[in-house]
Scaffold this motif. Sequence first.
Motif, PDB file in Angstrom:
ATOM      1  N   LEU A   1      -3.896   7.353  -5.254  1.00 38.10           N
ATOM      2  CA  LEU A   1      -4.345   6.064  -5.767  1.00 38.10           C
ATOM      3  C   LEU A   1      -3.154   5.159  -6.021  1.00 38.10           C
ATOM      4  O   LEU A   1      -2.084   5.629  -6.420  1.00 38.10           O
ATOM      5  CB  LEU A   1      -5.108   6.294  -7.077  1.00 38.10           C
ATOM      6  N   ASN A   2      -3.352   3.867  -5.813  1.00 36.60           N
ATOM      7  CA  ASN A   2      -2.320   2.891  -6.158  1.00 36.60           C
ATOM      8  C   ASN A   2      -2.040   2.962  -7.653  1.00 36.60           C
ATOM      9  O   ASN A   2      -2.965   3.119  -8.456  1.00 36.60           O
ATOM     10  CB  ASN A   2      -2.776   1.468  -5.812  1.00 36.60           C
ATOM     11  N   LYS A   3      -0.772   2.841  -8.014  1.00 33.92           N
ATOM     12  CA  LYS A   3      -0.389   2.896  -9.424  1.00 33.92           C
ATOM     13  C   LYS A   3      -1.110   1.834 -10.246  1.00 33.92           C
ATOM     14  O   LYS A   3      -1.459   2.068 -11.402  1.00 33.92           O
ATOM     15  CB  LYS A   3       1.120   2.728  -9.569  1.00 33.92           C
ATOM     16  N   SER A   4      -1.330   0.684  -9.654  1.00 31.65           N
ATOM     17  CA  SER A   4      -1.969  -0.415 -10.391  1.00 31.65           C
ATOM     18  C   SER A   4      -3.407  -0.098 -10.787  1.00 31.65           C
ATOM     19  O   SER A   4      -3.954  -0.717 -11.691  1.00 31.65           O
ATOM     20  CB  SER A   4      -1.935  -1.695  -9.554  1.00 31.65           C
ATOM     21  N   MET A   5      -4.032   0.874 -10.136  1.00 34.13           N
ATOM     22  CA  MET A   5      -5.421   1.242 -10.428  1.00 34.13           C
ATOM     23  C   MET A   5      -5.538   2.303 -11.520  1.00 34.13           C
ATOM     24  O   MET A   5      -6.619   2.528 -12.055  1.00 34.13           O
ATOM     25  CB  MET A   5      -6.098   1.782  -9.165  1.00 34.13           C
ATOM     26  N   MET A   6      -4.460   2.959 -11.841  1.00 36.41           N
ATOM     27  CA  MET A   6      -4.516   4.098 -12.766  1.00 36.41           C
ATOM     28  C   MET A   6      -4.695   3.619 -14.199  1.00 36.41           C
ATOM     29  O   MET A   6      -4.086   2.646 -14.613  1.00 36.41           O
ATOM     30  CB  MET A   6      -3.272   4.949 -12.589  1.00 36.41           C
ATOM     31  N   ASP A   7      -5.554   4.351 -14.940  1.00 38.99           N
ATOM     32  CA  ASP A   7      -5.859   3.926 -16.298  1.00 38.99           C
ATOM     33  C   ASP A   7      -5.898   5.078 -17.297  1.00 38.99           C
ATOM     34  O   ASP A   7      -6.482   4.951 -18.365  1.00 38.99           O
ATOM     35  CB  ASP A   7      -7.182   3.168 -16.313  1.00 38.99           C
ATOM     36  N   GLY A   8      -5.335   6.204 -16.965  1.00 43.96           N
ATOM     37  CA  GLY A   8      -5.284   7.316 -17.898  1.00 43.96           C
ATOM     38  C   GLY A   8      -6.408   8.318 -17.759  1.00 43.96           C
ATOM     39  O   GLY A   8      -6.398   9.350 -18.436  1.00 43.96           O
TER      40      GLY A   8
ATOM     41  N   SER B   1     -13.603   3.254  -1.594  1.00 45.98           N
ATOM     42  CA  SER B   1     -12.743   2.277  -2.264  1.00 45.98           C
ATOM     43  C   SER B   1     -11.834   2.979  -3.278  1.00 45.98           C
ATOM     44  O   SER B   1     -12.113   4.106  -3.694  1.00 45.98           O
ATOM     45  CB  SER B   1     -13.604   1.252  -3.006  1.00 45.98           C
ATOM     46  N   PRO B   2     -10.773   2.294  -3.700  1.00 42.25           N
ATOM     47  CA  PRO B   2      -9.923   2.859  -4.749  1.00 42.25           C
ATOM     48  C   PRO B   2     -10.691   3.102  -6.052  1.00 42.25           C
ATOM     49  O   PRO B   2     -10.443   4.091  -6.740  1.00 42.25           O
ATOM     50  CB  PRO B   2      -8.834   1.802  -4.943  1.00 42.25           C
ATOM     51  N   GLU B   3     -11.621   2.234  -6.361  1.00 45.31           N
ATOM     52  CA  GLU B   3     -12.426   2.405  -7.571  1.00 45.31           C
ATOM     53  C   GLU B   3     -13.247   3.694  -7.505  1.00 45.31           C
ATOM     54  O   GLU B   3     -13.348   4.428  -8.491  1.00 45.31           O
ATOM     55  CB  GLU B   3     -13.354   1.202  -7.778  1.00 45.31           C
TER      56      GLU B   3
ATOM     57  N   ALA C   1       0.827  -1.212   0.000  1.00 46.37           N
ATOM     58  CA  ALA C   1       0.000   0.000   0.000  1.00 46.37           C
ATOM     59  C   ALA C   1       0.856   1.255   0.000  1.00 46.37           C
ATOM     60  O   ALA C   1       0.448   2.285  -0.497  1.00 46.37           O
ATOM     61  CB  ALA C   1      -0.916  -0.001   1.226  1.00 46.37           C
ATOM     62  N   THR C   2       2.048   1.185   0.565  1.00 45.26           N
ATOM     63  CA  THR C   2       2.818   2.402   0.770  1.00 45.26           C
ATOM     64  C   THR C   2       3.755   2.760  -0.365  1.00 45.26           C
ATOM     65  O   THR C   2       4.043   3.927  -0.551  1.00 45.26           O
ATOM     66  CB  THR C   2       3.649   2.310   2.058  1.00 45.26           C
ATOM     67  N   ASP C   3       4.261   1.817  -1.118  1.00 46.29           N
ATOM     68  CA  ASP C   3       5.326   2.167  -2.049  1.00 46.29           C
ATOM     69  C   ASP C   3       4.880   2.311  -3.496  1.00 46.29           C
ATOM     70  O   ASP C   3       5.675   2.642  -4.346  1.00 46.29           O
ATOM     71  CB  ASP C   3       6.478   1.169  -1.956  1.00 46.29           C
ATOM     72  N   GLN C   4       3.623   2.133  -3.780  1.00 52.39           N
ATOM     73  CA  GLN C   4       3.184   2.171  -5.166  1.00 52.39           C
ATOM     74  C   GLN C   4       1.936   3.024  -5.359  1.00 52.39           C
ATOM     75  O   GLN C   4       0.940   2.568  -5.885  1.00 52.39           O
ATOM     76  CB  GLN C   4       2.921   0.746  -5.672  1.00 52.39           C
ATOM     77  N   TYR C   5       1.975   4.259  -4.916  1.00 51.23           N
ATOM     78  CA  TYR C   5       0.820   5.123  -5.117  1.00 51.23           C
ATOM     79  C   TYR C   5       1.270   6.483  -5.631  1.00 51.23           C
ATOM     80  O   TYR C   5       2.431   6.835  -5.549  1.00 51.23           O
ATOM     81  CB  TYR C   5      -0.004   5.281  -3.831  1.00 51.23           C
ATOM     82  N   GLU C   6       0.317   7.213  -6.189  1.00 49.58           N
ATOM     83  CA  GLU C   6       0.581   8.534  -6.747  1.00 49.58           C
ATOM     84  C   GLU C   6      -0.487   9.505  -6.271  1.00 49.58           C
ATOM     85  O   GLU C   6      -1.607   9.107  -5.949  1.00 49.58           O
ATOM     86  CB  GLU C   6       0.549   8.493  -8.279  1.00 49.58           C
ATOM     87  N   ILE C   7      -0.136  10.795  -6.276  1.00 50.80           N
ATOM     88  CA  ILE C   7      -1.109  11.851  -6.069  1.00 50.80           C
ATOM     89  C   ILE C   7      -1.746  12.092  -7.436  1.00 50.80           C
ATOM     90  O   ILE C   7      -1.045  12.264  -8.432  1.00 50.80           O
ATOM     91  CB  ILE C   7      -0.438  13.146  -5.567  1.00 50.80           C
ATOM     92  N   ILE C   8      -3.074  12.092  -7.476  1.00 51.21           N
ATOM     93  CA  ILE C   8      -3.773  12.225  -8.758  1.00 51.21           C
ATOM     94  C   ILE C   8      -4.668  13.465  -8.753  1.00 51.21           C
ATOM     95  O   ILE C   8      -5.118  13.911  -7.697  1.00 51.21           O
ATOM     96  CB  ILE C   8      -4.600  10.972  -9.086  1.00 51.21           C
TER      97      ILE C   8
END
Length: 149
Positions: free
Chosen positions: A134-141, A116-118, A29-36
């Motif tokens: 948001l977690n980087k894995s959730m980002m979709d452009g 939720s992240p969604e 949870a801590t190392d793979q997120y971005e400010i969006i």
Amino acid sequence: MAIKKNTGRFIVFVCLLLSMLYAVGIARATDQYEIITHPGVTEKTLSKGSLRAIFGMRLHTWSDGTAIRVFVMPDDTPLHTAFSKEKLNVFPYQLRSAWDRLVFSGTGQAPYTVASPEEMLAKVASTPGAIGYLNKSMMDGRVNVLHIK
């Protein structure tokens, strides 16, 4: 005697296993997120002080005059805890206390909480002036990444 000894070893093993799984979950949870931000937000970089002011609900507009809409996860989620500690240098309870003071004094409002992240992705993508994390894995452009300097 052998049963007690094996039971003790089993309990120690389970405790170690659970603590390792908990640590892995926090690390994920801590190392793979971005400010969006919403795609319409023109800022691409932001100072740490400005980020703290935004999430402290003290900075209300972007440089172009657009109202800032702040979205956060619930206080007890690992992502919110990581974001608060790593990016804002405060504990979640300190943020909540500051928000509560604003609300109860009538001088401000708390950020919008998503479940939720969604929901975070959907709200930031569809709300002009929005900011969240948001977690980087959730980002979709659908959102922009805001770089913190």
